[in-house]
Scaffold this motif. Structure first.
Motif, short mmCIF file in Angstrom:
data_model
loop_
_atom_site.label_atom_id
_atom_site.label_comp_id
_atom_site.label_asym_id
_atom_site.label_seq_id
_atom_site.Cartn_x
_atom_site.Cartn_y
_atom_site.Cartn_z
N ARG A 66 0.83 -1.20 0.00
CA ARG A 66 0.00 0.00 0.00
C ARG A 66 0.87 1.26 0.00
NH1 ARG A 66 -4.87 -1.36 4.35
NH2 ARG A 66 -5.71 -3.17 3.23
N GLY A 67 0.28 2.34 -0.49
CA GLY A 67 1.01 3.60 -0.48
C GLY A 67 1.72 3.86 -1.80
N ILE A 68 2.69 4.75 -1.75
CA ILE A 68 3.42 5.17 -2.95
C ILE A 68 4.31 4.04 -3.44
CG2 ILE A 68 5.09 6.79 -3.88
CD1 ILE A 68 2.42 8.05 -3.27
N ARG A 69 4.21 3.71 -4.72
CA ARG A 69 5.08 2.71 -5.32
C ARG A 69 6.16 3.43 -6.13
NH1 ARG A 69 2.01 -1.85 -8.50
NH2 ARG A 69 4.13 -2.67 -8.44
N ARG A 70 7.42 3.10 -5.84
CA ARG A 70 8.55 3.79 -6.44
C ARG A 70 9.43 2.80 -7.17
NH1 ARG A 70 7.80 5.63 -1.19
NH2 ARG A 70 7.32 7.86 -0.98
N MET A 71 10.59 3.29 -7.64
CA MET A 71 11.56 2.39 -8.26
C MET A 71 12.03 1.36 -7.23
SD MET A 71 15.15 4.49 -8.35
CE MET A 71 16.06 4.78 -6.82
N PRO A 72 12.50 0.19 -7.67
CA PRO A 72 12.96 -0.83 -6.72
C PRO A 72 14.27 -0.43 -6.06
CG PRO A 72 13.38 -1.52 -8.97
CD PRO A 72 12.56 -0.27 -9.06
N ASP A 73 14.61 -1.12 -5.00
CA ASP A 73 15.85 -0.88 -4.27
C ASP A 73 17.05 -1.18 -5.18
OD1 ASP A 73 18.11 -1.05 -2.60
OD2 ASP A 73 16.92 -1.77 -0.92
N PRO A 74 17.95 -0.22 -5.39
CA PRO A 74 19.11 -0.47 -6.25
C PRO A 74 19.95 -1.68 -5.83
CG PRO A 74 18.90 1.87 -5.82
CD PRO A 74 17.90 1.18 -4.94
N SER A 75 19.99 -1.98 -4.53
CA SER A 75 20.78 -3.13 -4.08
C SER A 75 20.17 -4.43 -4.59
CB SER A 75 20.87 -3.16 -2.56
OG SER A 75 19.60 -3.32 -1.96
N LEU A 76 18.84 -4.50 -4.70
CA LEU A 76 18.19 -5.68 -5.26
C LEU A 76 18.52 -5.82 -6.75
CD1 LEU A 76 16.22 -8.06 -5.11
CD2 LEU A 76 14.35 -6.43 -5.50
N ILE A 77 18.51 -4.70 -7.45
CA ILE A 77 18.86 -4.72 -8.87
C ILE A 77 20.28 -5.24 -9.06
CG2 ILE A 77 19.18 -3.32 -10.95
CD1 ILE A 77 17.07 -1.40 -9.81
N LYS A 78 21.22 -4.73 -8.26
CA LYS A 78 22.61 -5.17 -8.37
C LYS A 78 22.74 -6.66 -8.09
CE LYS A 78 24.72 -0.74 -7.00
NZ LYS A 78 25.55 -0.05 -5.96
N GLU A 79 22.04 -7.13 -7.07
CA GLU A 79 22.09 -8.55 -6.72
C GLU A 79 21.58 -9.42 -7.87
OE1 GLU A 79 20.55 -11.44 -3.05
OE2 GLU A 79 19.39 -9.66 -3.60
N ILE A 80 20.48 -9.00 -8.47
CA ILE A 80 19.91 -9.79 -9.56
C ILE A 80 20.79 -9.72 -10.81
CG2 ILE A 80 17.97 -9.87 -11.18
CD1 ILE A 80 16.13 -9.21 -8.83
N LYS A 81 21.35 -8.55 -11.09
CA LYS A 81 22.22 -8.42 -12.26
C LYS A 81 23.44 -9.33 -12.16
CE LYS A 81 23.40 -4.81 -14.45
NZ LYS A 81 23.01 -5.28 -15.79
N ARG A 82 23.95 -9.52 -10.95
CA ARG A 82 25.11 -10.39 -10.77
C ARG A 82 24.74 -11.87 -10.97
NH1 ARG A 82 26.36 -6.71 -6.37
NH2 ARG A 82 25.21 -8.11 -4.94
#
Length: 302
Positions: A66-82
């Motif tokens: 619930r509430g404001i939906r924003r861009m995902p956590d950059p640390s999660l993106i980095k983890e997935i990219k690796r």
């Protein structure tokens, strides 16, 4: 223009100086995803499942809350990219160019300027020509699609329902609406194109380009409510270049089987024998995706 199958690489000189901002390269990068399924994920495990199941790319999103939906956590993106080797996308709020700057700095392969998130700027979209990264933009009609292309969108996402309960009616309506408008445009005399461009509030040169090509000048994917192989094949047969699959497909007993079946349906959308195989024995896998009375009431049903 350079032809690649049914899609023509858009002449960047119409929109921007390619030396300063290589729009044609961005369009080419988006075109590489044609014929594939892009799967939304919210964690590393889901990303690995999507890759193993044959997704052409993944969209990293924060878990629904619930509430404001924003861009995902950059640390999660980095983890997935690796952890994965397929392209990684991430959404930014409409008009929030700083979120886009952060996502580009993190190293995402594509940025989705997503109207599904909260709107950061009610009057302005991101100037996507200012970024090296290709952008994906949503639309519900032809005029909206071409306005996003003018701003630098390299892929159009024809968007339907966003609540995640497997109803594709709105997606089908919007896809058919875009295709219908293109057919109407194709049958127009040249003198009528100016008025048509004005009526749909789209740049004339892009409207003329669409008429010449007989399709949007960039790849067009469908999104919203696509949870079965039949749903995926329907979107492809209606004229889409690929599909987006929401993260609700992971809320089931066997998400790999479900995603794999959808990927196969996209690849073989005109082969009924493959579609039969893809659709068999999925009832248990999609049990959690069936609408219950509680979920219908939760989403506003009567």
């Amino acid at each position: 223009m350079e032809e690649d199958g049914a899609v023509t690489v858009y002449n960047s000189s119409i929109i921007a100086d390619a030396k300063k901002n290589p729009y044609s390269i961005k369009v080419g990068l988006a075109q590489m995803l044609r014929g594939g399924a892009i799967v939304q994920v919210t964690n590393l495990q889901a990303a690995k499942i999507a890759e193993d199941a044959g997704a052409c790319a993944i969209v990293v999103a924060e878990p629904t809350r619930r509430g404001i939906r924003r861009m995902p956590d950059p640390s999660l993106i980095k983890e997935i990219k690796r952890a994965v080797s397929i392209p990684v996308m991430a959404p930014a709020r409409v008009g929030h160019f700083v979120e886009a700057q952060i996502l580009e700095a993190v190293g995402v392969d594509y940025i989705d300027e997503s109207e599904i998130l909260a709107i950061a700027d009610e009057d302005n979209f991101i100037n996507k020509h200012n970024f090296r990264c290709p952008f994906i933009c949503g639309c519900q009609n032809l005029g909206e699609a071409l306005r996003r292309v003018r701003e630098g969108g390299a892929m159009i996402r024809i968007q339907g329902e966003v609540l995640g309960h497997g109803n594709i009616a709105e997606t089908v309506r919007n896809v058919r609406n875009v295709m219908k408008e293109i057919r109407v445009l194709n049958n127009m005399d040249e003198d009528e194109v100016f008025a048509f461009a004005q009526n749909i509030a789209a740049p004339y040169d892009l409207v003329a380009q669409t008429k010449q090509m007989g399709r949007l000048p960039v790849v067009q994917f469908a999104a919203g409510g696509i949870v079965t192989p039949a749903d995926a094949a329907l979107m492809m047969q209606l004229g889409c270049d690929g599909i987006f699959v929401g993260n609700e497909v992971f809320d089931c007993a066997d998400p790999y089987k479900r995603v794999r079946a959808i990927v196969q349906a996209v690849r073989h959308y005109n082969d009924p024998h493959v579609l039969v195989e893809s659709s068999c024995e999925l009832e248990e896998a999609m049990a959690e995706l069936n609408l219950s009375e509680d979920r219908i009431q939760h989403f506003g049903g009567n």
